[in-house]
Design a protein around this motif. Structure first.
Motif, PDB file in Angstrom:
ATOM      1  N   GLN A   1      48.258  32.969  35.890  1.00 10.15           N
ATOM      2  CA  GLN A   1      49.129  33.933  35.226  1.00 10.15           C
ATOM      3  C   GLN A   1      48.514  35.328  35.260  1.00 10.15           C
ATOM      4  OE1 GLN A   1      50.617  32.742  31.404  1.00 10.15           O
ATOM      5  NE2 GLN A   1      51.720  34.651  31.065  1.00 10.15           N
ATOM      6  N   MET A   2      47.203  35.424  35.084  1.00  8.70           N
ATOM      7  CA  MET A   2      46.528  36.719  35.175  1.00  8.70           C
ATOM      8  C   MET A   2      46.762  37.353  36.542  1.00  8.70           C
ATOM      9  SD  MET A   2      42.921  35.827  33.241  1.00  8.70           S
ATOM     10  CE  MET A   2      42.230  37.494  33.329  1.00  8.70           C
ATOM     11  N   LEU A   3      46.648  36.542  37.578  1.00  7.08           N
ATOM     12  CA  LEU A   3      46.818  37.061  38.934  1.00  7.08           C
ATOM     13  C   LEU A   3      48.279  37.398  39.227  1.00  7.08           C
ATOM     14  CD1 LEU A   3      44.422  34.620  40.824  1.00  7.08           C
ATOM     15  CD2 LEU A   3      43.981  36.995  40.177  1.00  7.08           C
ATOM     16  N   SER A   4      49.201  36.624  38.679  1.00  4.40           N
ATOM     17  CA  SER A   4      50.614  36.897  38.933  1.00  4.40           C
ATOM     18  C   SER A   4      51.069  38.180  38.250  1.00  4.40           C
ATOM     19  CB  SER A   4      51.475  35.719  38.466  1.00  4.40           C
ATOM     20  OG  SER A   4      51.457  35.602  37.050  1.00  4.40           O
ATOM     21  N   LEU A   5      50.458  38.503  37.108  1.00 15.32           N
ATOM     22  CA  LEU A   5      50.832  39.708  36.380  1.00 15.32           C
ATOM     23  C   LEU A   5      50.206  40.965  36.977  1.00 15.32           C
ATOM     24  CD1 LEU A   5      50.606  38.426  32.697  1.00 15.32           C
ATOM     25  CD2 LEU A   5      52.677  39.034  33.955  1.00 15.32           C
ATOM     26  N   ARG A   6      49.096  40.795  37.710  1.00 15.04           N
ATOM     27  CA  ARG A   6      48.437  41.947  38.326  1.00 15.04           C
ATOM     28  C   ARG A   6      48.039  41.587  39.756  1.00 15.04           C
ATOM     29  NH1 ARG A   6      43.563  44.275  35.531  1.00 15.04           N
ATOM     30  NH2 ARG A   6      43.856  45.672  37.295  1.00 15.04           N
ATOM     31  N   SER A   7      48.902  41.920  40.680  1.00 13.06           N
ATOM     32  CA  SER A   7      48.683  41.548  42.080  1.00 13.06           C
ATOM     33  C   SER A   7      47.554  42.332  42.731  1.00 13.06           C
ATOM     34  CB  SER A   7      49.971  41.759  42.882  1.00 13.06           C
ATOM     35  OG  SER A   7      50.382  43.119  42.827  1.00 13.06           O
ATOM     36  N   ASP A   8      47.071  43.383  42.055  1.00 19.64           N
ATOM     37  CA  ASP A   8      46.000  44.205  42.614  1.00 19.64           C
ATOM     38  C   ASP A   8      44.615  43.621  42.363  1.00 19.64           C
ATOM     39  OD1 ASP A   8      46.580  44.746  39.827  1.00 19.64           O
ATOM     40  OD2 ASP A   8      45.110  46.368  39.940  1.00 19.64           O
ATOM     41  N   VAL A   9      44.512  42.563  41.572  1.00 19.64           N
ATOM     42  CA  VAL A   9      43.214  42.016  41.179  1.00 19.64           C
ATOM     43  C   VAL A   9      42.614  41.180  42.304  1.00 19.64           C
ATOM     44  CG1 VAL A   9      42.056  40.436  39.568  1.00 19.64           C
ATOM     45  CG2 VAL A   9      43.797  42.036  38.745  1.00 19.64           C
ATOM     46  N   MET A  10      41.328  41.412  42.569  1.00 25.62           N
ATOM     47  CA  MET A  10      40.591  40.570  43.511  1.00 25.62           C
ATOM     48  C   MET A  10      40.032  39.371  42.760  1.00 25.62           C
ATOM     49  SD  MET A  10      39.664  40.030  46.549  1.00 25.62           S
ATOM     50  CE  MET A  10      38.702  38.655  47.135  1.00 25.62           C
ATOM     51  N   HIS A  11      40.225  38.189  43.321  1.00 26.86           N
ATOM     52  CA  HIS A  11      39.808  36.945  42.660  1.00 26.86           C
ATOM     53  C   HIS A  11      38.832  36.206  43.557  1.00 26.86           C
ATOM     54  CE1 HIS A  11      40.890  32.570  41.482  1.00 26.86           C
ATOM     55  NE2 HIS A  11      39.976  33.025  40.649  1.00 26.86           N
ATOM     56  N   ILE A  12      37.674  35.874  43.014  1.00 21.73           N
ATOM     57  CA  ILE A  12      36.651  35.146  43.760  1.00 21.73           C
ATOM     58  C   ILE A  12      36.193  33.941  42.937  1.00 21.73           C
ATOM     59  CG2 ILE A  12      34.252  35.213  44.561  1.00 21.73           C
ATOM     60  CD1 ILE A  12      34.701  38.035  45.470  1.00 21.73           C
ATOM     61  N   VAL A  13      36.011  32.813  43.595  1.00 25.44           N
ATOM     62  CA  VAL A  13      35.451  31.616  42.976  1.00 25.44           C
ATOM     63  C   VAL A  13      34.102  31.343  43.626  1.00 25.44           C
ATOM     64  CG1 VAL A  13      35.769  29.160  42.518  1.00 25.44           C
ATOM     65  CG2 VAL A  13      37.747  30.687  42.529  1.00 25.44           C
ATOM     66  N   ILE A  14      33.064  31.264  42.818  1.00 26.03           N
ATOM     67  CA  ILE A  14      31.719  31.016  43.336  1.00 26.03           C
ATOM     68  C   ILE A  14      31.476  29.515  43.399  1.00 26.03           C
ATOM     69  CG2 ILE A  14      29.250  31.336  42.935  1.00 26.03           C
ATOM     70  CD1 ILE A  14      29.871  33.964  41.601  1.00 26.03           C
ATOM     71  N   PRO A  15      31.195  28.992  44.591  1.00 26.22           N
ATOM     72  CA  PRO A  15      30.982  27.546  44.730  1.00 26.22           C
ATOM     73  C   PRO A  15      29.782  27.067  43.927  1.00 26.22           C
ATOM     74  CG  PRO A  15      31.322  28.588  46.872  1.00 26.22           C
ATOM     75  CD  PRO A  15      31.131  29.687  45.883  1.00 26.22           C
ATOM     76  N   ASP A  16      29.870  25.817  43.481  1.00 21.46           N
ATOM     77  CA  ASP A  16      28.748  25.143  42.815  1.00 21.46           C
ATOM     78  C   ASP A  16      28.230  25.918  41.608  1.00 21.46           C
ATOM     79  OD1 ASP A  16      28.768  23.096  44.833  1.00 21.46           O
ATOM     80  OD2 ASP A  16      27.766  24.527  46.153  1.00 21.46           O
ATOM     81  N   ALA A  17      29.141  26.523  40.877  1.00 23.42           N
ATOM     82  CA  ALA A  17      28.761  27.278  39.683  1.00 23.42           C
ATOM     83  C   ALA A  17      29.706  26.919  38.551  1.00 23.42           C
ATOM     84  CB  ALA A  17      28.809  28.783  39.956  1.00 23.42           C
ATOM     85  N   GLY A  18      29.202  27.031  37.332  1.00 23.44           N
ATOM     86  CA  GLY A  18      30.010  26.774  36.154  1.00 23.44           C
ATOM     87  C   GLY A  18      30.251  28.040  35.368  1.00 23.44           C
ATOM     88  N   HIS A  19      30.282  27.910  34.043  1.00 20.84           N
ATOM     89  CA  HIS A  19      30.612  29.039  33.174  1.00 20.84           C
ATOM     90  C   HIS A  19      29.555  30.141  33.240  1.00 20.84           C
ATOM     91  CE1 HIS A  19      32.855  30.960  30.006  1.00 20.84           C
ATOM     92  NE2 HIS A  19      31.834  30.943  29.174  1.00 20.84           N
ATOM     93  N   ASP A  20      28.322  29.757  33.477  1.00 21.00           N
ATOM     94  CA  ASP A  20      27.231  30.730  33.532  1.00 21.00           C
ATOM     95  C   ASP A  20      26.836  31.007  34.979  1.00 21.00           C
ATOM     96  OD1 ASP A  20      26.787  31.006  30.609  1.00 21.00           O
ATOM     97  OD2 ASP A  20      26.302  28.872  30.778  1.00 21.00           O
ATOM     98  N   ALA A  21      27.815  31.358  35.774  1.00 26.40           N
ATOM     99  CA  ALA A  21      27.603  31.550  37.210  1.00 26.40           C
ATOM    100  C   ALA A  21      26.574  32.634  37.504  1.00 26.40           C
ATOM    101  CB  ALA A  21      28.926  31.891  37.891  1.00 26.40           C
ATOM    102  N   HIS A  22      26.463  33.626  36.623  1.00 23.36           N
ATOM    103  CA  HIS A  22      25.502  34.708  36.852  1.00 23.36           C
ATOM    104  C   HIS A  22      24.067  34.209  36.783  1.00 23.36           C
ATOM    105  CE1 HIS A  22      25.981  34.218  32.580  1.00 23.36           C
ATOM    106  NE2 HIS A  22      25.079  35.127  32.274  1.00 23.36           N
ATOM    107  N   LEU A  23      23.844  33.087  36.116  1.00 22.36           N
ATOM    108  CA  LEU A  23      22.520  32.481  36.035  1.00 22.36           C
ATOM    109  C   LEU A  23      22.373  31.306  37.001  1.00 22.36           C
ATOM    110  CD1 LEU A  23      22.150  32.434  32.140  1.00 22.36           C
ATOM    111  CD2 LEU A  23      21.245  34.139  33.733  1.00 22.36           C
ATOM    112  N   GLU A  24      23.452  30.567  37.195  1.00 19.91           N
ATOM    113  CA  GLU A  24      23.406  29.358  38.024  1.00 19.91           C
ATOM    114  C   GLU A  24      23.393  29.672  39.517  1.00 19.91           C
ATOM    115  OE1 GLU A  24      26.138  27.120  34.640  1.00 19.91           O
ATOM    116  OE2 GLU A  24      26.944  27.572  36.618  1.00 19.91           O
TER     117      GLU A  24
END
Length: 305
Positions: free
Chosen positions: A226-249
């Motif tokens: 829904q976030m992406l559908s409401l704002r088509s200008d947003v870049m979305h990235i999913v980091i593999p093998d990471a959870g909620h604390d992706a910045h540390l993991e």
């Protein structure tokens, strides 16, 4: 980075401040701290002026502020930007609850924001269906404090990246080691996030925005869509093998995505640059950041942030 203080309405905001160049403000999640964001900050230095804030109720900032509203957290960021960045527009980067603060800051104070980065953060709400503030508060209250020493603390908290961050930030007192936050303050702080979904504010944000998830993160897929559908200008990235604390993991993958976004004139540039270097996991676009799969050498349960 040096530790400095900003004072606003009787609250002390402790910050780690360093580097030169365009300003970047880092906001940690619930029960976190500015030092948790140090690996990110160090990767951005010295090319940027980086400010990592201990948000109110956390770490070296005022431990029991009277006001734990969303507005209070946002106005704290305003005070820090005005004092430490001379009121110039900054890139604001937030993880979890810090991302929610960053989103509201971008919506309410657009003149102070150049770019917005959300890591494992959504629009909030959901408290009526799932009383997660109470569950989190109860879990923090279950910690058998004071811990006698680091070994006993590690035995309870485990050795995950976020647990190691908590261990580094423990407050050493005469009777033992204590977390630098109060469980009831954490419950009240996250309850304000859970109170309602901020869809209006999300749509008010007009600056380039990067939305980053961990592949095994906690933000509901329906909310992200829904976030992406409401704002088509947003870049979305999913980091593999990471959870909620992706910045540390998955620090290197997180930093690479962040630095690429910061170096691009617009989210579309990042999308184009990543177009030939991505894969799909579970229907989500995943940026393949060219890193080997890390060994899973971490153990021990830890509660959600």
């Amino acid at each position: 980075m040096k530790r400095v203080e900003v004072r606003r309405d009787g609250v002390v905001l402790s910050c780690l401040d360093g580097g030169l160049g365009d300003g970047i403000v880092l906001l940690h999640g619930l029960a976190g701290s500015g030092q948790e964001m140090l690996p990110t900050a160090e990767a951005l230095l010295p090319d940027h002026h980086v400010i990592a804030i201990d948000q109110r109720g956390h770490s070296h900032s005022t431990r029991r502020p009277e006001d734990l509203s969303r507005r209070a957290y946002v106005e704290d960021v305003v005070a820090v930007v005005e004092e430490l960045a001379n009121g110039a527009p900054v890139t604001v980067v937030g993880q979890s609850m810090g991302g929610h603060t960053a989103m509201l800051f971008a919506a309410w104070h657009p003149h102070l924001v150049h770019r917005l980065v959300l890591l494992e953060a959504g629009v909030g709400g959901g408290g009526a269906q799932d009383d997660y503030p109470a569950r989190l508060g109860d879990w923090f209250a279950s910690w058998p404090v004071p811990f006698a020493d680091l070994s006993s603390a590690a035995e309870f908290l485990g050795s995950t990246p976020i647990a190691r961050s908590w261990l580094r930030d423990l407050d050493r007192r005469t009777d033992g080691l204590w977390p630098r936050f109060e469980p009831d303050v954490m419950r009240a702080a996250i309850a304000a996030v859970a109170d309602r979904a901020r869809w209006d504010e999300w749509q008010q944000v007009k600056v380039p925005t990067l939305l980053v998830q961990g592949q095994n993160g906690t933000i509901p897929a329906a909310e992200v869509q829904q976030m992406l559908s409401l704002r088509s200008d947003v870049m979305h990235i999913v980091i593999p093998d990471a959870g909620h604390d992706a910045h540390l993991e998955q620090r290197d993958a997180w930093v690479r995505a962040l630095r690429t976004f910061l170096g691009s004139p617009s989210p579309r540039h990042l999308h184009s640059a990543a177009a030939d270097d991505r894969r799909v996991v579970g229907g989500d676009t995943v940026m393949d950041l060219g890193l080997p799969d890390p060994a899973d050498d971490l153990a021990g349960p830890v509660g959600p942030e």
